[in-house]
Write a protein that holds these residues in place. Structure first.
Motif, PDB file in Angstrom:
ATOM      1  N   GLY A  68     -15.716  32.078  82.235  1.00  0.00           N
ATOM      2  CA  GLY A  68     -15.269  30.724  81.926  1.00  0.00           C
ATOM      3  C   GLY A  68     -15.133  29.847  83.147  1.00  0.00           C
ATOM      4  O   GLY A  68     -15.410  28.642  83.094  1.00  0.00           O
ATOM      5  N   LYS A  69     -14.708  30.420  84.260  1.00  0.00           N
ATOM      6  CA  LYS A  69     -14.575  29.636  85.491  1.00  0.00           C
ATOM      7  C   LYS A  69     -15.943  29.182  85.989  1.00  0.00           C
ATOM      8  O   LYS A  69     -16.127  28.042  86.423  1.00  0.00           O
ATOM      9  CB  LYS A  69     -13.853  30.452  86.561  1.00  0.00           C
ATOM     10  CG  LYS A  69     -13.485  29.658  87.809  1.00  0.00           C
ATOM     11  CD  LYS A  69     -12.575  30.484  88.700  1.00  0.00           C
ATOM     12  CE  LYS A  69     -12.094  29.656  89.908  1.00  0.00           C
ATOM     13  NZ  LYS A  69     -13.180  29.337  90.836  1.00  0.00           N
ATOM     14  N   ILE A  70     -16.918  30.083  85.925  1.00  0.00           N
ATOM     15  CA  ILE A  70     -18.280  29.696  86.297  1.00  0.00           C
ATOM     16  C   ILE A  70     -18.764  28.555  85.411  1.00  0.00           C
ATOM     17  O   ILE A  70     -19.354  27.583  85.880  1.00  0.00           O
ATOM     18  CB  ILE A  70     -19.227  30.908  86.189  1.00  0.00           C
ATOM     19  CG1 ILE A  70     -18.865  31.959  87.241  1.00  0.00           C
ATOM     20  CG2 ILE A  70     -20.694  30.477  86.335  1.00  0.00           C
ATOM     21  CD1 ILE A  70     -19.569  33.292  87.057  1.00  0.00           C
ATOM     22  N   LEU A  71     -18.485  28.671  84.115  1.00  0.00           N
ATOM     23  CA  LEU A  71     -18.911  27.649  83.165  1.00  0.00           C
ATOM     24  C   LEU A  71     -18.213  26.318  83.442  1.00  0.00           C
ATOM     25  O   LEU A  71     -18.848  25.247  83.408  1.00  0.00           O
ATOM     26  CB  LEU A  71     -18.623  28.129  81.745  1.00  0.00           C
ATOM     27  CG  LEU A  71     -18.986  27.236  80.570  1.00  0.00           C
ATOM     28  CD1 LEU A  71     -20.348  26.603  80.717  1.00  0.00           C
ATOM     29  CD2 LEU A  71     -18.891  28.032  79.276  1.00  0.00           C
ATOM     30  N   ALA A  72     -16.920  26.351  83.727  1.00  0.00           N
ATOM     31  CA  ALA A  72     -16.185  25.119  84.036  1.00  0.00           C
ATOM     32  C   ALA A  72     -16.732  24.458  85.290  1.00  0.00           C
ATOM     33  O   ALA A  72     -16.894  23.225  85.339  1.00  0.00           O
ATOM     34  CB  ALA A  72     -14.703  25.439  84.202  1.00  0.00           C
ATOM     35  N   GLU A  73     -17.024  25.255  86.295  1.00  0.00           N
ATOM     36  CA  GLU A  73     -17.579  24.702  87.530  1.00  0.00           C
ATOM     37  C   GLU A  73     -18.966  24.120  87.296  1.00  0.00           C
ATOM     38  O   GLU A  73     -19.336  23.091  87.887  1.00  0.00           O
ATOM     39  CB  GLU A  73     -17.606  25.780  88.603  1.00  0.00           C
ATOM     40  CG  GLU A  73     -16.216  26.168  89.091  1.00  0.00           C
ATOM     41  CD  GLU A  73     -16.199  27.415  89.962  1.00  0.00           C
ATOM     42  OE1 GLU A  73     -15.142  27.686  90.552  1.00  0.00           O
ATOM     43  OE2 GLU A  73     -17.238  28.110  90.028  1.00  0.00           O
ATOM     44  N   CYS A  74     -19.738  24.766  86.423  1.00  0.00           N
ATOM     45  CA  CYS A  74     -21.062  24.257  86.075  1.00  0.00           C
ATOM     46  C   CYS A  74     -20.955  22.890  85.410  1.00  0.00           C
ATOM     47  O   CYS A  74     -21.664  21.944  85.784  1.00  0.00           O
ATOM     48  CB  CYS A  74     -21.770  25.259  85.171  1.00  0.00           C
ATOM     49  SG  CYS A  74     -23.451  24.802  84.702  1.00  0.00           S
ATOM     50  N   VAL A 106     -29.121  24.141  85.123  1.00  0.00           N
ATOM     51  CA  VAL A 106     -28.048  25.030  84.663  1.00  0.00           C
ATOM     52  C   VAL A 106     -28.457  26.490  84.837  1.00  0.00           C
ATOM     53  O   VAL A 106     -27.677  27.315  85.335  1.00  0.00           O
ATOM     54  CB  VAL A 106     -27.670  24.734  83.197  1.00  0.00           C
ATOM     55  CG1 VAL A 106     -26.802  25.854  82.617  1.00  0.00           C
ATOM     56  CG2 VAL A 106     -26.952  23.400  83.081  1.00  0.00           C
ATOM     57  N   GLU A 107     -29.676  26.827  84.450  1.00  0.00           N
ATOM     58  CA  GLU A 107     -30.113  28.227  84.564  1.00  0.00           C
ATOM     59  C   GLU A 107     -30.117  28.681  86.017  1.00  0.00           C
ATOM     60  O   GLU A 107     -29.687  29.804  86.332  1.00  0.00           O
ATOM     61  CB  GLU A 107     -31.495  28.407  83.931  1.00  0.00           C
ATOM     62  CG  GLU A 107     -31.914  29.857  83.864  1.00  0.00           C
ATOM     63  CD  GLU A 107     -33.051  30.109  82.890  1.00  0.00           C
ATOM     64  OE1 GLU A 107     -33.288  31.291  82.568  1.00  0.00           O
ATOM     65  OE2 GLU A 107     -33.703  29.146  82.448  1.00  0.00           O
ATOM     66  N   GLN A 108     -30.566  27.803  86.917  1.00  0.00           N
ATOM     67  CA  GLN A 108     -30.569  28.144  88.341  1.00  0.00           C
ATOM     68  C   GLN A 108     -29.145  28.274  88.873  1.00  0.00           C
ATOM     69  O   GLN A 108     -28.852  29.172  89.674  1.00  0.00           O
ATOM     70  CB  GLN A 108     -31.340  27.081  89.123  1.00  0.00           C
ATOM     71  CG  GLN A 108     -32.829  27.083  88.850  1.00  0.00           C
ATOM     72  CD  GLN A 108     -33.547  25.902  89.475  1.00  0.00           C
ATOM     73  OE1 GLN A 108     -32.939  25.095  90.189  1.00  0.00           O
ATOM     74  NE2 GLN A 108     -34.841  25.774  89.203  1.00  0.00           N
ATOM     75  N   TYR A 109     -28.259  27.375  88.424  1.00  0.00           N
ATOM     76  CA  TYR A 109     -26.871  27.419  88.863  1.00  0.00           C
ATOM     77  C   TYR A 109     -26.236  28.751  88.469  1.00  0.00           C
ATOM     78  O   TYR A 109     -25.566  29.395  89.277  1.00  0.00           O
ATOM     79  CB  TYR A 109     -26.091  26.256  88.259  1.00  0.00           C
ATOM     80  CG  TYR A 109     -24.643  26.197  88.690  1.00  0.00           C
ATOM     81  CD1 TYR A 109     -24.261  25.475  89.818  1.00  0.00           C
ATOM     82  CD2 TYR A 109     -23.649  26.882  87.984  1.00  0.00           C
ATOM     83  CE1 TYR A 109     -22.936  25.436  90.231  1.00  0.00           C
ATOM     84  CE2 TYR A 109     -22.327  26.848  88.391  1.00  0.00           C
ATOM     85  CZ  TYR A 109     -21.976  26.118  89.510  1.00  0.00           C
ATOM     86  OH  TYR A 109     -20.660  26.093  89.914  1.00  0.00           O
ATOM     87  N   ASN A 116     -21.355  39.781  83.569  1.00  0.00           N
ATOM     88  CA  ASN A 116     -21.064  41.221  83.459  1.00  0.00           C
ATOM     89  C   ASN A 116     -20.745  41.633  82.021  1.00  0.00           C
ATOM     90  O   ASN A 116     -19.888  42.486  81.775  1.00  0.00           O
ATOM     91  CB  ASN A 116     -19.908  41.606  84.379  1.00  0.00           C
ATOM     92  CG  ASN A 116     -20.231  41.374  85.841  1.00  0.00           C
ATOM     93  OD1 ASN A 116     -21.368  41.554  86.264  1.00  0.00           O
ATOM     94  ND2 ASN A 116     -19.238  40.962  86.621  1.00  0.00           N
ATOM     95  N   GLY A 117     -21.445  41.018  81.051  1.00  0.00           N
ATOM     96  CA  GLY A 117     -21.308  41.412  79.655  1.00  0.00           C
ATOM     97  C   GLY A 117     -20.190  40.721  78.898  1.00  0.00           C
ATOM     98  O   GLY A 117     -20.023  40.963  77.699  1.00  0.00           O
ATOM     99  N   GLY A 139     -27.382  31.655  90.497  1.00  0.00           N
ATOM    100  CA  GLY A 139     -26.740  31.677  91.808  1.00  0.00           C
ATOM    101  C   GLY A 139     -25.344  32.270  91.777  1.00  0.00           C
ATOM    102  O   GLY A 139     -24.816  32.691  92.817  1.00  0.00           O
ATOM    103  N   ARG A 140     -24.726  32.313  90.598  1.00  0.00           N
ATOM    104  CA  ARG A 140     -23.406  32.914  90.431  1.00  0.00           C
ATOM    105  C   ARG A 140     -23.504  34.306  89.791  1.00  0.00           C
ATOM    106  O   ARG A 140     -22.503  34.835  89.330  1.00  0.00           O
ATOM    107  CB  ARG A 140     -22.533  31.996  89.557  1.00  0.00           C
ATOM    108  CG  ARG A 140     -22.362  30.578  90.103  1.00  0.00           C
ATOM    109  CD  ARG A 140     -21.632  30.558  91.439  1.00  0.00           C
ATOM    110  NE  ARG A 140     -20.302  31.116  91.310  1.00  0.00           N
ATOM    111  CZ  ARG A 140     -19.230  30.421  90.934  1.00  0.00           C
ATOM    112  NH1 ARG A 140     -19.333  29.114  90.654  1.00  0.00           N
ATOM    113  NH2 ARG A 140     -18.048  30.991  90.846  1.00  0.00           N
TER     114      ARG A 140
END
Length: 250
Positions: free
Chosen positions: A18-24, A45-48, A101-102, A51-52
Motif C-alpha cells: 500500500g505504501k508503494i501504491l500511495a507513493e505511486c 506506472v509499470e516501470q515505477y 511479495n504476494g 523499480g520498487r
C-alpha cells in the motif's frame, strides 16, 4: 463465505504494498497533465512498480492486458489505457493494484486535468467525501451495511448516481476476497466488521442521478448509460480495535 482475517504481520505486508501504491499515486499527481496519454501513464506506472520490486496485479488478470485501469470522463471503471491525449477539463481515474511479495493493495484516484467543469468538480468532491464517510464506518463492531449506508447517504444528498454493480471487496493474497462492500445499503446489516479484516472502500458514482452503466464490446470498459461523468476513489483499509487504518496512504 469465509472471511480471511489477517494477522498484524500480514497487515504490515499489505501495508508495504500500500505504501508503494500511495507513493505511486502521489508521484502521478505531480506528473499528470494535458497532452499526456493514459498509455503513457500506464507504462510509467509499470516501470515505477518495477523499480520498487513490485508488480501490477491487474496485468494478466482474466486476460486484462494493462498495468492500470484508466477511465476518462464517462468511463466509470476498467478503462483501457490508450493513445488519446488528455485534455483540459477531462477527469481520469487511475486504478492500480500492487503486488509486493504476494500481498496486494488496491487504490483508485480520480484526477482533474487542468480546470474542470462545475459538474465534474462537484462529482469528484462528493465522491471523495463518500470515501471518507465510508472509511469512518469501517470499525470493529459495525457492519458492512454501515459503510454502504454512509456512501449512499453522501450520494443521495448530492443528487448523484451510484453504480450499483461495482463494489468494494476484501483483499489480501487475492485481489477479490469476501466480503463484498456495496456502495448502497442499510446500516446495521451485512457481515460484522472484525479486527483483522482488510477491505477496500471504493465509491463509484456518476454526475447523472441514475448510476446506470453499459459494458463496451471489449468486455471490460464500463461507461455511464446517460453519458454523464464517472468518479471513483478507493483505499485499502484494515479493521483494528480502534480507528480504521488506511493502508494505501502515505
Amino acid at each position: 463465505m469465509k472471511i480471511n482475517l489477517k494477522t498484524k504481520e500480514e497487515i504490515l505486508k499489505i501495508r508495504e504494498a500500500g505504501k508503494i501504491l500511495a507513493e505511486c499515486h502521489g508521484e502521478l499527481a505531480s506528473r499528470i497533465r494535458p497532452g499526456m496519454t493514459t498509455l503513457e501513464i500506464d507504462e510509467w506506472v509499470e516501470q515505477y512498480l518495477a523499480g520498487r520490486k513490485a508488480t501490477p496485479e491487474q496485468k494478466g488478470y482474466r486476460g486484462y492486458p494493462f498495468a492500470t485501469c484508466a477511465s476518462v470522463n464517462d468511463v466509470v471503471c476498467h478503462g483501457f489505457p490508450n493513445h488519446r491525449q488528455l485534455q483540459n477539463g477531462d477527469i481520469v481515474t487511475i486504478d492500480i493494484v500492487v503486488n509486493k511479495n504476494g500481498w496486494l493493495a488496491d487504490s483508485a484516484w480520480s484526477y482533474r486535468i487542468g480546470e474542470v467543469s462545475v459538474e465534474a468538480d462537484r462529482l469528484l468532491t462528493a465522491t471523495h467525501k463518500a470515501l471518507e464517510k465510508g472509511i469512518a464506518q469501517a470499525v470493529a463492531g459495525n457492519r458492512v451495511g454501515d459503510i454502504s449506508a454512509a456512501v449512499q447517504g453522501v450520494a443521495r444528498e448530492a443528487g448523484i448516481g451510484i453504480v450499483k454493480p461495482l463494489i468494494g471487496h476484501g483483499i489480501g493474497r487475492s485481489m477479490h476476497e469476501p466480503p463484498d462492500v456495496p456502495n448502497f445499503g442499510r446500516a446495521h446489516t451485512g457481515p460484522l466488521l472484525r479486527e483483522g479484516m482488510v477491505i477496500t472502500v471504493e465509491p463509484i458514482l456518476t454526475s447523472g442521478d441514475k448510476g446506470a452503466v453499459l459494458w463496451d464490446d471489449d468486455g471490460w470498459t464500463i461507461r455511464t448509460a446517460d453519458g454523464s461523468l464517472g468518479g471513483h476513489y478507493e483505499h485499502t483499509i484494515a479493521i483494528t480495535k480502534g480507528a480504521p487504518v488506511i493502508l494505501t496512504s502515505l
